[in-house]
Scaffold this active site. Structure first.
Site, PDB file in Angstrom:
ATOM      1  N   GLY A   1      -1.955   3.016 -16.291  1.00 36.29           N
ATOM      2  CA  GLY A   1      -2.644   2.605 -15.168  1.00 36.29           C
ATOM      3  C   GLY A   1      -2.108   1.101 -14.666  1.00 36.29           C
ATOM      4  CD  GLU A   2      -3.243  -1.264 -17.162  1.00 35.40           C
ATOM      5  OE1 GLU A   2      -4.404  -1.222 -16.877  1.00 35.40           O
ATOM      6  OE2 GLU A   2      -2.934  -0.592 -18.347  1.00 35.40           O
ATOM      7  CE1 TYR A   3       6.498   2.075 -14.378  1.00 33.54           C
ATOM      8  CE2 TYR A   3       5.344   3.811 -13.463  1.00 33.54           C
ATOM      9  CZ  TYR A   3       6.653   3.414 -13.731  1.00 33.54           C
ATOM     10  OH  TYR A   3       7.814   3.815 -12.996  1.00 33.54           O
TER      11      TYR A   3
ATOM     12  CB  SER B   1      -1.962   1.662 -20.722  1.00 38.70           C
ATOM     13  OG  SER B   1      -1.874   3.366 -20.873  1.00 38.70           O
TER      14      SER B   1
ATOM     15  N   GLY C   1       1.515  -1.894 -11.048  1.00 37.34           N
ATOM     16  CA  GLY C   1       2.577  -3.182 -10.791  1.00 37.34           C
ATOM     17  C   GLY C   1       3.755  -2.336 -10.167  1.00 37.34           C
TER      18      GLY C   1
END
Length: 420
Positions: A68-70, A66, A73
């Site tokens: 947050g992970e984008y 989602s 990264g």
């Protein structure tokens, strides 16, 4: 022989479960707008890829659960974008909350929903993109996709991984997920405990690099964070920013504003849910003079005490104006939002006490820059202490900024491994 049969049974159960999940999501899409977006998006994935990727194209694949992970990264993605200028980058999301906000991300040539993790989808997907390098962020481990990558001898790494002993990877029933981890040629973990857990299942190609989110938020300091309308509203007064709020946390703030606040303090509230009916209810509960972001051009903002941000995408800049910050999610059970965004600006932070799964939260608390609250009384006491004791406030904020500075650098570890 026994273990081979057992593995096949577990694989069968997993694959049946994935197909049932697809049915449930399609049924739920008839009643839930978010699920509907995901269902429609997944139906279009292969068509988008066929139209966007040509035979012979060199590609990279980045996958995030989602938003947050984008964000986590992104520092790595940006560096790879610079290095692989002639590659097409495919960015996939599982959640609509990530896809809808970042579907026009400048780091990718193609942004898509990840199809459900069936063997057929995995084969079809990789036939189309054939990535030179795949990067998964933190979690969202999909066994069929990863095992297919491994069977094709395609490179894949996992970054900013954080594991807990109660997770399925480390249980007898988690063999399918455990096996999927071995599809990664290397895993970069946030902490030593995660490395130890991986080694307990004989996965040894692991590096403790730290969390790339620290690099991400630190880069915010090099940007122009000025917002003229916030300058006007703040008007050189002490400013408290409540970011990514939910009703439970907003209740603490409305009570404080209505009973304890002075006119020398400004409040900015940025709700996580900005639906008009939710914003209206919040505004109606506040007795102080309140203005909405969507109405900012109609008023002299300096005259207001509370500014409600009924839009998205500017919170990280708004935190630069905070003398004190509150980050939502941990008063209830929705999950703590990003506390590193205000911390990088040297801002003391308040959060709820439901933060056990967020390693950085306890670290910031132990470091002296963040404070957990569990009641209205505790909230009022802590907030008043930060308001009235300037030295205490500034010292707490400096602890947070130093903590970010100390923990950045994960991106360098990852790029060194990739020889970039």
């Amino acid at each position: 022989m026994y273990f081979s049969i057992k593995r096949k049974v577990l694989n069968l159960i997993y694959n049946i479960g994935i197909h049932l999940t697809g049915v449930v999501l399609k049924l739920g899409a008839q009643f839930n707008a978010k699920l509907k977006k995901g269902a429609i998006g997944r139906e279009n994935t292969f068509k988008i890829l066929k139209n966007s990727i040509q035979k012979g194209d060199k590609t990279l694949w980045f996958h995030c659960a989602s938003l947050g992970e984008y964000e986590q990264g992104l520092p790595v993605f940006l560096e790879l974008r610079k290095h692989y200028k002639n590659h097409k980058i495919i960015l996939s999301f599982f959640s609509p909350s990530g896809y809808e906000i970042r579907k026009n991300s400048p780091i990718a040539n193609v942004v898509i929903y990840l199809p459900l993790d069936t063997k057929t989808n995995a084969k079809r997907f990789l036939d189309l993109i054939d990535p030179e390098l795949t990067i998964f962020v933190k979690y969202d481990i999909w066994p069929n996709f990863l095992n297919e990558l491994k069977s094709r001898h395609l490179r894949a790494i996992l970054i900013s991984a954080a594991f807990r002993k109660e997770q399925s990877y480390f249980k007898f029933y988690g063999k399918q997920l455990k096996q999927a981890l071995f599809a990664f040629e290397h895993i970069f973990t946030q902490n030593e405990a995660s490395k130890v857990l991986l080694e307990s299942i004989n996965y040894t190609s692991v590096t403790v690099s730290g969390d790339t989110r620290y690099d991400r938020v630190y880069s915010q300091l090099s940007l122009d964070n000025s917002l003229n309308f916030i300058d006007t509203f703040k008007n050189n007064k002490l400013c408290i920013v409540a970011g990514s709020t939910w009703p439970e946390g907003e209740a603490l703030f409305t009570e404080f504003i209505n009973t304890q606040v002075s006119k020398d303090i400004k409040f900015i509230i940025a709700p996580h849910d900005i639906k008009p009916d939710r914003i209206k209810k919040l505004q109606e509960k506040i007795n102080a003079k309140t203005v909405l972001f969507s109405e900012r051009d109609k008023h002299n903002l300096a005259e207001f005490e509370v500014f409600i941000i009924d839009t998205i995408g500017i919170l990280s800049k708004i935190y630069s104006y905070a003398d004190i910050a509150y980050v939502g999610g941990a008063v209830g059970t929705t999950g703590l939002h990003n506390t590193l965004e205000p911390a990088v600006f040297g801002t003391p932070i308040l959060i709820g006490n439901n933060h056990a799964k967020f390693l950085e939260a306890q670290a910031l608390i132990d470091n002296g820059g963040m404070f957990e609250i569990d009641s209205q009384l505790n909230f009022n006491k802590t907030l008043n202490k930060l308001i009235t004791d300037r030295d205490f406030r500034l010292q707490a904020g400096s602890y947070n900024k130093a903590f970010i500075e100390k923990n950045k650098g994960a991106v360098i570890h990852i790029l060194d491994y990739l020889r970039i």
